[in-house]
Design an enzyme around this catalytic site. Structure first.
Site, PDB file in Angstrom:
ATOM      1  N   GLU A 151      33.038  42.710  40.115  1.00  0.00           N
ATOM      2  CA  GLU A 151      33.165  43.824  39.187  1.00  0.00           C
ATOM      3  C   GLU A 151      34.152  44.883  39.661  1.00  0.00           C
ATOM      4  OE1 GLU A 151      29.458  45.273  37.682  1.00  0.00           O
ATOM      5  OE2 GLU A 151      28.452  43.342  37.945  1.00  0.00           O
ATOM      6  N   SER A 152      34.966  44.540  40.646  1.00  0.00           N
ATOM      7  CA  SER A 152      35.983  45.484  41.110  1.00  0.00           C
ATOM      8  C   SER A 152      37.151  44.704  41.688  1.00  0.00           C
ATOM      9  CB  SER A 152      35.403  46.430  42.173  1.00  0.00           C
ATOM     10  OG  SER A 152      34.991  45.699  43.318  1.00  0.00           O
TER      11      SER A 152
END
Length: 293
Positions: A151-152
């Protein structure tokens, strides 16, 4: 005698068909591991509600860091998570796959190069999958695969990690690969990896993203779902929060899910079922939707 033989063959064919159906049917997938009050892994599997359980998370790894498993209040992987080995085997003996998720919404992780990806793949293989290591935090249990909940970052080298993990499918125990992208397409972190075509399952997070989630109407979600069914993956899952507290937005009441969403998406050839975040929040939601999934 001939009639008896025909009857036996008929029964065998029914059993084979039933086995095929159960192994290829839709399922509910649940994340487990981030709340010490969510019950044991064995109890989660024994509920009969889930076809796959994902252990969350290895949240620190890559770029020179020592990989670290974080199972919140359940156990300390550095000292006493071996007890989970029997729970994992209990799940697997019931036909439930147990995967390990890497990444998550918090934590420090990244991959700095192809070599870094290859090194981490070998670590996962030897520490949690079919390889060998003097340090196996979950004991001698062999997990079924790896889930990418990235998610990053900028999306680089996750495709290399997928290739390296898939490279361990050399006639030994199959390594299943899954991904949990956000619903906006393309996903900034995982679209390149998913495009390799190596992922068995993609459970899209249709929440915390208003343009592609349910909000009194299913229109935005269904439009996004149709786009996701075009990606290279064997099965696509509808990822949802298991309660209003599980995410900032995107929860779908069970009656709305079963009447407005599932009847449409189940017509997709790639439909695999529903993914829920997470066991800690599932206070009856999976039971309410199970028969419709």
């Amino acid at each position: 005698m001939a009639a008896k033989i025909v009857s036996v063959l008929f029964l065998i064919s029914l059993l084979i068909f039933a086995s095929f159906e159960s192994s290829h049917g839709s399922q509910i997938v649940i994340y487990w591991g981030q709340n010490g009050d969510e019950g044991s892994l064995a109890d989660t599997c024994n509920s009969g509600n889930y076809g796959t359980v994902i252990l969350a998370f290895v949240a620190t790894f890559g770029n020179g860091q020592t990989p670290a498993l974080n199972l919140a209040g359940h156990c300390d992987p550095a000292t006493n998570c071996n007890s989970l080995s029997s729970d994992i085997k209990t799940c697997q003996q019931a036909g439930i796959k147990v995967l390990l998720s890497i990444g998550g919404g918090a934590g420090g992780y990244s991959l700095s190069s192809t070599d870094d990806a290859n090194t981490f793949a070998d670590y996962l293989w030897n520490t949690y999958l079919g390889g060998q290591s003097s340090t196996r935090p979950l004991g001698d249990a062999v997990l079924d695969g790896i889930d990418f909940d990235i998610e990053s970052g900028d999306g680089r080298f996750w495709d290399d990690l997928a290739r390296a993990l898939a490279g361990h499918n050399n006639g030994q125990k199959t390594v299943y690969l899954s991904a949990a992208p956000q619903c906006p397409l393309p996903d900034a972190s995982l679209s390149t990896a998913i495009a390799t075509g190596l992922f068995d399952y993609v459970w899209v997070q249709f929440y915390n993203n208003p343009p592609c989630q349910y909000d009194t109407s299913a229109d935005n979600l269904l439009s996004s779902w149709n786009q996701w069914t075009t990606v290279q993956a064997n099965q696509i899952f509808l990822g949802l929060p298991a309660s209003t507290d599980a995410a900032g937005s995107g929860f779908i009441p069970a009656d709305a899910l079963t009447s407005q969403v599932l009847p449409t998406i189940k017509g997709s050839a790639k439909y695999g079922g529903v993914m829920l975040w997470s066991k800690a929040y599932d206070s009856g939601y999976s039971s309410a939707i199970k028969s419709s999934v």
